[in-house]
Each structure stands twice: as structure tokens, then as C-alpha cells.
Design a protein around this motif. Structure first.
Motif, PDB file in Angstrom:
ATOM      1  N   LEU A 220       0.829  -1.205   0.000  1.00  0.00           N
ATOM      2  CA  LEU A 220       0.000   0.000   0.000  1.00  0.00           C
ATOM      3  C   LEU A 220       0.864   1.256   0.000  1.00  0.00           C
ATOM      4  CD1 LEU A 220      -2.772  -0.955   2.596  1.00  0.00           C
ATOM      5  CD2 LEU A 220      -3.063  -0.681   0.129  1.00  0.00           C
ATOM      6  N   GLU A 224      -2.317   5.709   1.820  1.00  0.00           N
ATOM      7  CA  GLU A 224      -3.400   4.757   2.073  1.00  0.00           C
ATOM      8  C   GLU A 224      -3.311   4.184   3.487  1.00  0.00           C
ATOM      9  OE1 GLU A 224      -3.499   3.488  -2.657  1.00  0.00           O
ATOM     10  OE2 GLU A 224      -2.412   2.273  -1.204  1.00  0.00           O
ATOM     11  N   ILE A 225      -2.082   3.998   3.956  1.00  0.00           N
ATOM     12  CA  ILE A 225      -1.889   3.492   5.310  1.00  0.00           C
ATOM     13  C   ILE A 225      -2.220   4.577   6.338  1.00  0.00           C
ATOM     14  CG2 ILE A 225      -0.127   2.715   6.958  1.00  0.00           C
ATOM     15  CD1 ILE A 225       1.211   1.244   4.614  1.00  0.00           C
ATOM     16  N   LYS A 227      -4.326   7.018   6.179  1.00  0.00           N
ATOM     17  CA  LYS A 227      -5.750   7.350   6.304  1.00  0.00           C
ATOM     18  C   LYS A 227      -6.643   6.129   6.573  1.00  0.00           C
ATOM     19  CE  LYS A 227      -7.048   7.258   1.375  1.00  0.00           C
ATOM     20  NZ  LYS A 227      -7.524   8.079   0.242  1.00  0.00           N
ATOM     21  N   ALA A 228      -6.039   4.954   6.705  1.00  0.00           N
ATOM     22  CA  ALA A 228      -6.818   3.744   6.972  1.00  0.00           C
ATOM     23  C   ALA A 228      -7.444   3.802   8.360  1.00  0.00           C
ATOM     24  CB  ALA A 228      -5.929   2.504   6.852  1.00  0.00           C
ATOM     25  N   SER A 229      -8.680   3.324   8.463  1.00  0.00           N
ATOM     26  CA  SER A 229      -9.398   3.316   9.741  1.00  0.00           C
ATOM     27  C   SER A 229      -9.425   1.911  10.335  1.00  0.00           C
ATOM     28  CB  SER A 229     -10.840   3.803   9.541  1.00  0.00           C
ATOM     29  OG  SER A 229     -10.873   5.138   9.086  1.00  0.00           O
ATOM     30  N   ASP A 232     -12.155  -0.274   9.107  1.00  0.00           N
ATOM     31  CA  ASP A 232     -12.037  -0.848   7.764  1.00  0.00           C
ATOM     32  C   ASP A 232     -11.451  -2.253   7.785  1.00  0.00           C
ATOM     33  OD1 ASP A 232     -13.047   1.460   6.576  1.00  0.00           O
ATOM     34  OD2 ASP A 232     -11.067   2.390   6.414  1.00  0.00           O
ATOM     35  N   LEU A 244      -8.277  -5.634   4.977  1.00  0.00           N
ATOM     36  CA  LEU A 244      -8.436  -4.188   5.127  1.00  0.00           C
ATOM     37  C   LEU A 244      -9.043  -3.618   3.855  1.00  0.00           C
ATOM     38  CD1 LEU A 244      -7.841  -1.414   6.557  1.00  0.00           C
ATOM     39  CD2 LEU A 244      -5.639  -1.436   5.336  1.00  0.00           C
ATOM     40  N   ARG A 245     -10.188  -2.945   4.013  1.00  0.00           N
ATOM     41  CA  ARG A 245     -10.809  -2.255   2.886  1.00  0.00           C
ATOM     42  C   ARG A 245     -10.364  -0.804   2.872  1.00  0.00           C
ATOM     43  NH1 ARG A 245     -15.767  -4.392   5.187  1.00  0.00           N
ATOM     44  NH2 ARG A 245     -16.510  -6.247   4.075  1.00  0.00           N
ATOM     45  N   GLY A 246     -10.369  -0.194   1.668  1.00  0.00           N
ATOM     46  CA  GLY A 246     -10.046   1.225   1.592  1.00  0.00           C
ATOM     47  C   GLY A 246     -10.102   1.747   0.174  1.00  0.00           C
ATOM     48  N   LEU A 287      -6.226   3.379  11.914  1.00  0.00           N
ATOM     49  CA  LEU A 287      -5.658   2.043  12.074  1.00  0.00           C
ATOM     50  C   LEU A 287      -4.334   2.140  12.822  1.00  0.00           C
ATOM     51  CD1 LEU A 287      -5.572  -1.004  11.401  1.00  0.00           C
ATOM     52  CD2 LEU A 287      -4.487  -0.398   9.225  1.00  0.00           C
ATOM     53  N   TYR A 295      -5.008  10.721  13.404  1.00  0.00           N
ATOM     54  CA  TYR A 295      -4.482  10.203  12.146  1.00  0.00           C
ATOM     55  C   TYR A 295      -3.129  10.849  11.859  1.00  0.00           C
ATOM     56  CZ  TYR A 295      -8.755   7.828  10.622  1.00  0.00           C
ATOM     57  OH  TYR A 295      -9.818   6.960  10.518  1.00  0.00           O
TER      58      TYR A 295
END
Length: 382
Positions: A220, A224-225, A227-229, A232, A244-246, A287, A295
């Protein structure tokens, strides 16, 4: 745009009332875009050329913010807009500061615009300036890769200006090639034995261990890492694996496998940060949270990764000409996947590349080794 007008950017630059960084920040505000669209609709109703009454500054602003997709999540991201604005404003600053020269250089000078007065030789002068000015890393000239990136964006902008009839000369055709030779393409390859050394170095540091493993085992992007929650992350009932979805670059959706070892390291990271490790789809917290539970800003996270890699002082790190950034781990992901037998198409899909050629560039050395003639020889004959 409170306290700021697009038509005053040239004055702001000329009189140095604001730095380019401030102007970029102000121009990122997209609220003025609708007003520009209304003006274009007015021109259309009157059978006039689009952008008929636009200023140079408004053209730059419109070009960066222009909408090309009905869905907002498929438009240019703020990071992309920032990069475009930096490059275009750097060029515009150069042109504004050369205004007195332009007035003397042309028989007929068009007032209240810089861009409409530019000629092919002015573009070539800027290219010469950009290739020698000491604004690159370490107070050196820009690298070939940086020059190529800047001129690609400028060329696209100049082509658009010509196609919209804002300028009368096809200046984009005058931009000299900045394509990179094979030797100038930055070497961002990263191999298993190198990644393993980094992971082993930080195996007792849950924060660094978790972040580096995430980069290596997912491919990734750092954005993307960052802002990952946590919400997700889910347990896939079909495979029994955590995933992990995103949304990635260009709004492309991804659904990444989280190997058991990676998932354990994510939990260890979260335990160290004193946040929940219980899956909760409604948890919109990060995340990978900061010490304050916020974040990460992706640039701050990227700089942090660079620093912890340099801090290892491992031999392969010291031997590198360039600093190892999070992007190198995408190359590692492609290379290691190929070495494990993955097809190029699958790697392309996993990395979210629109063009297969991009994936092939990541794998250039690996593919060359696979086709090496010497491997066809019978060693025992010697």
C-alpha cells in the motif's frame, strides 16, 4: 477566498508579499471554481470562446481544479493539486520576474497577462534555468527525475492553454525532451534480505515493527496506510483471514489481505498506543494512531519511516545513494511477489497500476534475470 484574490497573485509574487507556499495553500481552496464555471457558461450562451475573460491566475486555478468525473472521489486529490500548483506557480514566478525582459523582447506586448506573451525561446530559457538552479536536495540542481516530473506537468498545462485558445502559440511543442535514460531512472528496488534486516532490527519495537511490516506485506501507499481506519479491518468469513478495505489513488477501491503475522503486529502497535484491539466496523479512528490518537499526516509518517530506516545504520542502507522511502516497499512487494511466482497482471492489479508498463518498470531487473542467456548454458560442460 477571504482576504485573497486570484487576480492579485502576480502582484503577490512580484512584491513578495507572500511566499509560494502560502499562495499554494490559498489556491487549494476550490470554492471559486463554480464562479469560473458560471463565467464559461455565460461565454457559451453568447457564442464566445471559453475562458474569454479569464486571467493567467484563473487559468492556473481552473486547470488544477477542473472537474473531469461526475464522482468527486475520482477527482484529483489535494496532494496532487498541491504538486501541480507548486510546479505551475514556480514557472509563473519565473515569468512574472521576467516581465520587464518580455516587454523589451516583443514588438507587441499584451497587457495584464504574462502567459499570452510567452514565445518558444522563453520556454527554453526556463528549461535551462530549471536544469541549473540550485533548488534540489542538498542545495544541488534538480535530479533528472524531478526535472522530468516538473516539465511533464508544465507541458500538459501549456497544451491545455493552446487547446482552449487562451494562448496562440503551441508552446508545449517547444519543451525539450526530459525523458530519463536507463541509468537516470532512480533505483528503488528493495529485496527480501534487506527488508528482513529492517524488520529484525525493530522486532522489539511495536510501533516501527508494525509500520514496516504493513508497508512490506501489503504494497500500500503511505497515504493509504495513513488514512486507513480501524473500522475498515474485518474478518473474511470466506477465507478466515483478516482484511483491510479502503480507497487508493484515483478513488480505486482495494481489499487487502492481512497475513496473521501482520495482523498480530498491528494489534501490538495498537496495544502500545492504548487503543482498542477489538474489531468494530463503526470505529472510524485511525488504524495506526499517533501518540495523541490522531491520524498521521502522510508526509509526517513518510518522513518518520525514512528516519527510522536511516537510524538502523545497516550496511545496505548506508550504501544507498538515495534515502529509502516508503515507496521502495511497493517495489519490494512487486519483486517478492514475482519471485514467489505471481503473474505480472496480478501484481499490477494488487498495486493498483492503470498501466502494465508501470508494473514492468518495478520488475525490470527481475524480468531481465529471468531471461538471462547464461541460464541456458550447461555448467557441467565447463
Amino acid at each position: 477566498m477571504k482576504g485573497f484574490s486570484l487576480v492579485h497573485i502576480g502582484t503577490e509574487i512580484r512584491e513578495r508579499k507572500r511566499g509560494l507556499h502560502q499562495i499554494v495553500s490559498l489556491m487549494l481552496d476550490s470554492t471559486y471554481y463554480d464562479a469560473l464555471e458560471e463565467r464559461n457558461e455565460h461565454h457559451q450562451r453568447k457564442n464566445e470562446d471559453l475562458f474569454n475573460s479569464f486571467t493567467d491566475e484563473e487559468m492556473m486555478y481552473y486547470y488544477v481544479h477542473q472537474r473531469k468525473h461526475i464522482r468527486k472521489d475520482r477527482e484529483r486529490k489535494e496532494t496532487t493539486k498541491t504538486e501541480y500548483l507548486r510546479i505551475l506557480l514556480q514557472f509563473y514566478q519565473y515569468a512574472v520576474e521576467s516581465e520587464s525582459f518580455l516587454r523589451q523582447d516583443l514588438d507587441y506586448y499584451i497587457e495584464e497577462t504574462i502567459l499570452k506573451n510567452l514565445r518558444p525561446w522563453h520556454i527554453r530559457n526556463f528549461q535551462e534555468y530549471l536544469s541549473t538552479v540550485l533548488l534540489g536536495k542538498g542545495g544541488k540542481p534538480y535530479s533528472p527525475a524531478t526535472l522530468d516530473a516538473k516539465m511533464t506537468i508544465l507541458k500538459s498545462f501549456m497544451k491545455w492553454l493552446y487547446e482552449t485558445k487562451y494562448i496562440q502559440h503551441p508552446l508545449h511543442k517547444e519543451i525539450l525532451s526530459t525523458s530519463l535514460s536507463e541509468q537516470e531512472i532512480p533505483n528503488r528496488d528493495l529485496y527480501y534480505h534487506e527488508v528482513k534486516q529492517l524488520l529484525d532490527y525493530y522486532k522489539d519495537h511495536p510501533i516501527n515493527y508494525g509500520l514496516l511490516t504493513m508497508l512490506a506485506m501489503t504494497g500500500l501507499r503511505i497515504q493509504e496506510i495513513a488514512k486507513a481506519s480501524w473500522g475498515d479491518v474485518y474478518l473474511d468469513s470466506l477465507s478466515g483471514h483478516y482484511r483491510l478495505r479502503g480507497a487508493g489513488k484515483g478513488g480505486k477501491r482495494f481489499d487487502k489481505l492481512l497475513h496473521p503475522s501482520l495482523y498480530e503486529r498491528i494489534l501490538a502497535f495498537r496495544e502500545r498506543r492504548h487503543v482498542s484491539t477489538v474489531l468494530n466496523p463503526s470505529d472510524q479512528g485511525p488504524l495506526f494512531p499517533t501518540k495523541n490518537g490522531d491520524y498521521y499526516q502522510y508526509k509526517n509518517l513518510s518522513n518518520y519511516i525514512v528516519r527510522i530506516i536511516e537510524r538502523t545504520d545497516l550496511p545496505f542502507v548506508k550504501e544507498r545513494i538515495d534515502r529509502i522511502t516508503p515507496h521502495y516497499f511497493r517495489h519490494f512487494y512487486a519483486i517478492y511477489s514475482r519471485q514467489q511466482g505471481a503473474d505480472i497482471f496480478l501484481i499490477q492489479k494488487e498495486l493498483g497500476h492503470s498501466d502494465r508498463k508501470t508494473t514492468e518498470r518495478y520488475l525490470e531487473k527481475v524480468l531481465q534475470r529471468e531471461q538471462e542467456i547464461g541460464l541456458m548454458w550447461k555448467e557441467q560442460d565447463f
